[in-house]
Design an enzyme around this catalytic site. Structure first.
Site, PDB file in Angstrom:
ATOM      1  N   LYS A 144       0.837  -1.194   0.000  1.00 31.83           N
ATOM      2  CA  LYS A 144       0.000   0.000   0.000  1.00 31.83           C
ATOM      3  C   LYS A 144       0.875   1.248   0.000  1.00 31.83           C
ATOM      4  O   LYS A 144       2.057   1.124   0.316  1.00 31.83           O
ATOM      5  CB  LYS A 144      -0.942   0.000   1.196  1.00 31.83           C
ATOM      6  CG  LYS A 144      -0.215   0.116   2.533  1.00 31.83           C
ATOM      7  CD  LYS A 144      -1.136   0.451   3.664  1.00 31.83           C
ATOM      8  CE  LYS A 144      -1.477   1.919   3.696  1.00 31.83           C
ATOM      9  NZ  LYS A 144      -1.273   2.548   4.997  1.00 31.83           N
ATOM     10  N   HIS A 174      -1.344  -5.379   5.798  1.00 30.74           N
ATOM     11  CA  HIS A 174      -0.689  -6.176   6.849  1.00 30.74           C
ATOM     12  C   HIS A 174      -1.633  -6.477   8.026  1.00 30.74           C
ATOM     13  O   HIS A 174      -1.365  -7.380   8.805  1.00 30.74           O
ATOM     14  CB  HIS A 174       0.640  -5.550   7.286  1.00 30.74           C
ATOM     15  CG  HIS A 174       0.513  -4.382   8.209  1.00 30.74           C
ATOM     16  ND1 HIS A 174       0.232  -3.113   7.786  1.00 30.74           N
ATOM     17  CD2 HIS A 174       0.643  -4.297   9.552  1.00 30.74           C
ATOM     18  CE1 HIS A 174       0.193  -2.296   8.819  1.00 30.74           C
ATOM     19  NE2 HIS A 174       0.441  -2.996   9.912  1.00 30.74           N
ATOM     20  N   HIS A 236      -6.875  -0.865   6.270  1.00 30.80           N
ATOM     21  CA  HIS A 236      -6.897  -1.705   7.473  1.00 30.80           C
ATOM     22  C   HIS A 236      -8.287  -1.780   8.129  1.00 30.80           C
ATOM     23  O   HIS A 236      -8.787  -2.853   8.426  1.00 30.80           O
ATOM     24  CB  HIS A 236      -5.900  -1.194   8.515  1.00 30.80           C
ATOM     25  CG  HIS A 236      -4.520  -0.989   7.969  1.00 30.80           C
ATOM     26  ND1 HIS A 236      -3.940  -1.845   7.068  1.00 30.80           N
ATOM     27  CD2 HIS A 236      -3.586  -0.029   8.201  1.00 30.80           C
ATOM     28  CE1 HIS A 236      -2.726  -1.423   6.774  1.00 30.80           C
ATOM     29  NE2 HIS A 236      -2.484  -0.317   7.446  1.00 30.80           N
ATOM     30  N   LYS A 336      -3.705   9.256  15.268  1.00 31.27           N
ATOM     31  CA  LYS A 336      -2.331   9.275  15.766  1.00 31.27           C
ATOM     32  C   LYS A 336      -2.268  10.141  17.017  1.00 31.27           C
ATOM     33  O   LYS A 336      -3.124  10.999  17.245  1.00 31.27           O
ATOM     34  CB  LYS A 336      -1.411   9.849  14.692  1.00 31.27           C
ATOM     35  CG  LYS A 336      -1.409   8.996  13.426  1.00 31.27           C
ATOM     36  CD  LYS A 336      -0.036   8.871  12.824  1.00 31.27           C
ATOM     37  CE  LYS A 336      -0.039   8.033  11.573  1.00 31.27           C
ATOM     38  NZ  LYS A 336       0.367   6.639  11.799  1.00 31.27           N
TER      39      LYS A 336
HETATM   40  C1  BG6 Z   1       0.443   1.678   8.151  1.00 29.65           C
HETATM   41  C2  BG6 Z   1       0.188   3.176   8.153  1.00 29.65           C
HETATM   42  O1  BG6 Z   1      -0.232   1.076   7.082  1.00 29.65           O
HETATM   43  O2  BG6 Z   1       0.000   1.127   9.380  1.00 29.65           O
HETATM   44  C3  BG6 Z   1       0.881   3.818   9.330  1.00 29.65           C
HETATM   45  O3  BG6 Z   1       0.663   3.744   6.938  1.00 29.65           O
HETATM   46  C4  BG6 Z   1       0.509   3.145  10.628  1.00 29.65           C
HETATM   47  O4  BG6 Z   1       0.575   5.213   9.390  1.00 29.65           O
HETATM   48  C5  BG6 Z   1       0.664   1.613  10.527  1.00 29.65           C
HETATM   49  O5  BG6 Z   1       1.341   3.650  11.665  1.00 29.65           O
HETATM   50  C6  BG6 Z   1       0.080   0.931  11.752  1.00 29.65           C
HETATM   51  O6  BG6 Z   1       0.402  -0.434  11.746  1.00 29.65           O
HETATM   52  P1  BG6 Z   1       0.442  -1.282  13.103  1.00 29.65           P
HETATM   53  O7  BG6 Z   1       0.632  -2.682  12.661  1.00 29.65           O
HETATM   54  O8  BG6 Z   1       1.585  -0.727  13.907  1.00 29.65           O
HETATM   55  O9  BG6 Z   1      -0.860  -1.038  13.796  1.00 29.65           O
END
Ligand code: BG6
Length: 484
Positions: A144, A174, A236, A336
């Site tokens: 992505k 992911h 996500h 965030k």
């Molecule tokens: C990413 C975003 O896809 O996912 C980020 O671009 C974000 O901004 C991250 O921090 C969060 O992933 P995880 O697995 O740490 O929750």
């Protein structure tokens, strides 16, 4: 397909490769799960020989592997798999060098992992094709962000599709590699206890929270053009939502699962300028304190063009118009610099139709709380009698812990391990199909366009809180609260 695979990583010395992909591959090797993997060929624009790359990888693995997982013996074999090839994505001669290197190996199958800027995915695929490097045994993995709206996403997909069939295209999200997201499928469809009640007759609302305590962490340039809705919700959050809401699939095969997820995405009601104000909240972090540390606000950090039109927080009331979910709001929020890092799905059941008890059961509802991170857990919030000799039966909440505690001990795997392993083995279940990503964009585009048309303001929130007050109000007007 039982072919050995050569994995070629474009952007092989970049951030994702260094922090996530190489450590994940090392872990797979440590767990002896790499029998199908032949070589790992990192490519990048700078000239470097394989030995230099191996030393670099050695240094970085020490930095980025989870504590206590370095293993000298694993490294001895892992390093032998690592190769480097200089490929400037626009230079045909570089693909010839890659071709030579690939031909020199014994693996007939190739997995191209594109961890570069998505704007050059199309160009790379075309070059791979022209150099004769894309055949029926080749697959491509796309990271992505796949575009910044439906149109740009379609363009990327179309360019890739000229070279790779959909069955050979693996789009990463992911979050789908996280253990609890997969466990959700097991819990929903493995338990007759839950499946009949998983619908609007019993469920009052669903909440999905993906909270981060970090800020934009040096990615301000990308983030200022992106914002929380595109960065987190389009992919996500909607992927998690589609697994929560999907119908039972005909089987666990990738097509069956993805068909059902797709139906959910199609049933999401688009937002309009008329209703976007009531259904969405945009926020931006101001200065504050997170985990006891004073931090600055987004605008002070991200001195980029357009930063003042970028949200770092979003809360939404989403509507899924179908038989199962009509009337059940899905409250989604992500942001965030919130008070703490956690991701959670809450299924809140309806209140009792009538109360027999001395205390008000209205505040006490059954909930299924599914925690994705930082720890993994599932707990069912139920009610039973408050013990004691007091007059009248009183209810008290009791949590049934459905967590397999071994999940939180020792060897938790990273989502990238699961996804790399699946891509090497050619299993598409946990990857997004083209129609899913595009349909998700169509929905988020309806929000972005409505915001633009209305000039929807972005509300400041102090770093270290759970977003602007308006996010609390979004649920409060429905007589509900975020579960925290
Ligand atoms: C990413 C975003 O896809 O996912 C980020 O671009 C974000 O901004 C991250 O921090 C969060 O992933 P995880 O697995 O740490 O929750």
């Amino acid at each position: 397909m039982s072919h050995m695979v050569d994995l070629v990583i474009f952007g092989g010395t970049g951030d994702l490769s260094t922090r996530k992909l190489l450590p994940a591959l090392f872990q797979l090797q440590r767990h002896q799960l790499t029998d199908r993997l032949h070589r790992i060929i990192a490519t990048g624009r700078s000239a470097m020989d394989t030995d230099t790359f191996r030393s670099l990888a050695h240094e970085n693995l020490h930095k980025f592997l989870p504590e206590g997982t370095w293993d000298e013996n694993v490294w001895d074999t892992f390093r032998e798999r690592l190769f480097y090839c200089k490929v400037d994505s626009g230079i045909p001669a570089d693909y010839q060098s890659l071709s030579k290197l690939l031909d020199a190996g014994e693996a007939p199958a190739r997995l191209y992992y594109l961890a570069t800027l998505p704007s050059i995915y199309g160009g790379i695929c075309e070059q791979l094709h022209d150099a004769g490097l894309a055949n029926e045994h080749s697959r491509v993995v796309l990271e992505k962000p796949l575009g910044h709206d439906l149109e740009s996403c379609r363009n990327i997909n179309e360019q890739v599709a000229r070279v790779f069939e959909e069955e050979a295209t693996f789009r990463i999200d992911h979050y789908l590699g996280k253990e609890t997201v997969q466990n959700l499928i097991a819990v929903r469809f493995g338990n007759p206890l839950f499946s009949p009640q998983w619908r609007n007759t019993f469920i009052d609302n669903v909440q999905i929270t993906v909270a981060e305590d970090i800020g934009v962490e040096g990615r301000g340039g990308y983030y200022a053009k992106t914002g929380a809705l595109r960065d987190m919700v389009q992919n996500h959050v909607l992927q998690v939502l589609s697994i929560v809401a999907m119908e039972p699939p005909a089987s666990l095969r990738p097509t069956d699962i993805r068909d059902e997820k797709m139906k959910v995405l199609r049933a999401l009601v688009p937002m309009t300028p008329a209703n976007v104000k009531d259904n969405t909240v945009r926020g931006r972090y101001a200065a504050g304190a997170v985990n006891g540390q004073a931090v600055t606000g987004f605008l002070e950090e991200a001195e980029y063009k357009d930063a003042d039109t970028t949200e770092t927080f979003v809360a939404l009331r989403a509507t899924i118009n179908n038989w199962r979910w009509a009337g059940v709001p899905f409250y989604l929020r992500t942001g965030k610099r919130l008070s703490r890092r956690y991701s959670e799905i809450v299924i809140e059941y309806k209140q009792l139709p009538f109360s027999l008890f001395a205390n008000d059961p209205n505040e006490l509802t059954n909930k299924l709380v599914i925690r994705l991170q930082p720890e993994e857990s599932i707990s069912l919030h139920t009610l039973n009698k408050k013990p004691g000799l007091t007059r009248g039966l009183r209810l008290q909440p009791v949590e049934l812990n459905l967590t397999d505690e071994s999940q939180n001990k020792g060897d938790r795997y990273d989502a990238y391990e699961r996804l790399l392993l699946d891509a090497i083995n050619g299993d598409q279940t946990l990857f997004m199909r083209r129609d899913e990503v595009e349909t998700a964009w169509r929905w988020t585009d309806s929000i972005i366009e409505s915001w633009e048309e209305n000039g929807t303001p972005i509300k400041n929130y102090n770093s270290g809180t759970m977003g602007p007050n308006a996010a609390t109000a979004l649920m409060a007007v429905d007589g509900r609260n975020w579960y925290e």
